[in-house]
Enzyme design. Structure first.
Site, PDB file in Angstrom:
ATOM      1  N   SER A 187       0.786  -1.237   0.000  1.00  0.00           N
ATOM      2  CA  SER A 187       0.000   0.000   0.000  1.00  0.00           C
ATOM      3  C   SER A 187       0.819   1.288   0.000  1.00  0.00           C
ATOM      4  CB  SER A 187      -0.946   0.016   1.207  1.00  0.00           C
ATOM      5  OG  SER A 187      -0.210  -0.060   2.419  1.00  0.00           O
TER       6      SER A 187
ATOM      7  N   ARG B   1      -9.015   3.807   6.661  1.00  0.00           N
ATOM      8  CA  ARG B   1      -8.108   4.759   6.027  1.00  0.00           C
ATOM      9  C   ARG B   1      -8.027   6.010   6.906  1.00  0.00           C
ATOM     10  NH1 ARG B   1      -6.263   1.159   3.871  1.00  0.00           N
ATOM     11  NH2 ARG B   1      -5.984   0.697   1.651  1.00  0.00           N
TER      12      ARG B   1
ATOM     13  N   GLU C 294       0.431   9.618   6.675  1.00  0.00           N
ATOM     14  CA  GLU C 294       1.428   8.579   6.956  1.00  0.00           C
ATOM     15  C   GLU C 294       2.606   8.691   5.984  1.00  0.00           C
ATOM     16  OE1 GLU C 294      -0.312   4.677   6.779  1.00  0.00           O
ATOM     17  OE2 GLU C 294      -1.965   5.184   8.137  1.00  0.00           O
TER      18      GLU C 294
ATOM     19  N   HIS D  91      -0.373   1.329  11.196  1.00  0.00           N
ATOM     20  CA  HIS D  91      -1.010   0.755  10.004  1.00  0.00           C
ATOM     21  C   HIS D  91      -0.610  -0.707   9.833  1.00  0.00           C
ATOM     22  CE1 HIS D  91      -2.694   1.907   5.781  1.00  0.00           C
ATOM     23  NE2 HIS D  91      -3.101   0.692   6.147  1.00  0.00           N
TER      24      HIS D  91
ATOM     25  N   GLY E   4      -3.727  -5.357   9.580  1.00  0.00           N
ATOM     26  CA  GLY E   4      -3.814  -6.526   8.718  1.00  0.00           C
ATOM     27  C   GLY E   4      -2.506  -7.267   8.522  1.00  0.00           C
TER      28      GLY E   4
END
Length: 390
Positions: free
Chosen positions: A45, A217, A246, A263, A266
């Site tokens: 990402s 987000r 970020e 972050h 996951g």
């Protein structure tokens, strides 16, 4: 075939070496010169895949081993007829583990029962829908807000002459829920825009003692308004895994939230491996070379495969014990603060992500229940663990 790949993507050799030569780089450092002679680009990402990156590149396939795609210029890829694949749902179970671990911790600190709360879920995609299923199986009341899905299902209901709806408005969620969990993608424009979805007005409307958790987000929350509420009234609790700007996150906001993580909601090994495998399958299909690689071949045995409870515990105590045996969110909160002190905000944030320790999912743990502990079978199964009654 030359493949430029984020160096943090696991099982890269098993998944991608059969296709060609790998050129590994930190995701935030991939530049146009790196892909100037590449055939495929595999990212996570933090790599912005856009015109600036691909302008002079012959890349014919882009894959992101993540759920989100807002870092990818999909229109550009379509215009240039570049193949694309993402990994929807790859780490959804890990994010739900993160949410449950966080809420169980906050409830313990503040002295309330998660099972007695009403949880509002904003965004009912891969993560939100799984979270709802686990919470409902635990007996937790849930309300769900997802305007795009509500709109689509309303059309389908009208065709079937039904009128019941399982979705509520965001304002209703804010009014009726004790806990608010955000799991929305970032949509900057249009009728279903999520940019600063929780703006200053809505943050001000949160009832005292509300718990706000964002694992979607960062830009979906007005961070300045949230910081103002926490620093002023200080009567709500915030858990943030995603942030505006970020990796240069707001240090003042970080210091005010109950749990601050970089972050990584996951970032289970299972979720990352699943993402790698899904993109490997997509690349194989794109180039017409069927793959026989099975996901199970990528997954190592967990360090803790089994845990035995010989006596009954209060349900939430049992859930906390098993959750922390697999994943204790305090580790990530503490690591972020420690690395920021050592390296500063930006480098500390990225260091935590690049050097993330091994983490497995709840489903990799089998809880063996003996004697009176068998009464815990249903809630442990609901939370996502494997259970065996001895």
């Amino acid at each position: 075939m030359k493949l430029v790949i984020d160096a943090n993507i696991p099982a890269a050799d098993q998944c991608f070496v059969p296709f060609g030569t790998l050129h590994r780089l930190p995701g935030r450092e991939i530049r146009a010169t790196d892909v100037a002679d590449a055939d495929a680009l595999i990212v996570r990402s933090i790599t912005q895949v856009n015109q600036a990156l691909l302008a002079q590149s012959p890349v014919r396939f882009v894959g992101t081993c993540t759920i989100g795609t807002d870092h990818i210029d999909r229109a550009l890829l379509s215009e240039r007829d570049i193949g694309f694949a993402s990994a929807p749902g790859c780490n959804a179970e890990a994010v739900v583990d993160y949410v449950l671990s966080s809420l169980l911790l906050v409830s313990e600190r503040e002295g309330w029962s998660l099972l007695a709360r009403t949880v509002g879920i904003v965004g009912a995609g891969n993560v939100g829908s799984r979270l709802q299923r686990r919470l409902q199986a635990l007996g937790v009341e849930t309300l769900v807000c997802d305007p795009p899905r509500a709109e689509q299902e309303h059309v389908e209901q009208e065709r079937a002459e039904e009128r019941a709806s399982k979705f509520v408005s965001l304002d209703s969620v804010i009014e009726r829920c004790d806990v608010l969990c955000l799991h929305t993608p970032l949509v900057k424009e249009g009728p279903h825009a999520t940019y600063q979805l929780l703006n200053a007005e809505r943050i001000n409307d949160l009832a005292p003692r509300t718990v706000l958790l964002n694992a979607g987000r960062g830009d979906c929350i007005d961070g300045l308004a949230l910081r103002s509420r926490l620093a002023g009234k200080g009567d709500i609790t915030a858990v943030l895994d995603v942030w505006e700007g970020e990796p240069e996150i707001d240090a003042g906001l970080r210091d005010l939230v109950a749990l601050a993580t970089p972050h990584i909601a996951g970032h289970s090994l299972d979720g990352k491996l699943r993402g790698s495998w899904m993109i490997q399958q997509a690349l194989a299909q794109h180039i017409g070379r069927p793959s026989q690689l099975r996901f199970s071949e990528l997954c190592p045995s967990p360090a803790l495969a089994e845990l035995t409870l010989q006596q009954a515990l209060p349900v939430e105590d049992a859930l906390r014990l098993c959750a922390r045996a697999v994943y204790d969110v305090r580790r990530d909160h503490d690591a972020l603060h420690r690395q920021v002190r050592k390296q500063g905000i930006k480098k500390g944030f990225d260091h935590c992500r690049a050097n993330y320790p091994l983490r497995r999912e709840f489903a990799t743990l089998t809880v063996v229940l003996e004697n009176g502990a068998t009464v815990l079978e249903a809630p442990l199964l609901a939370a996502g663990f494997q259970v065996r009654c001895a």
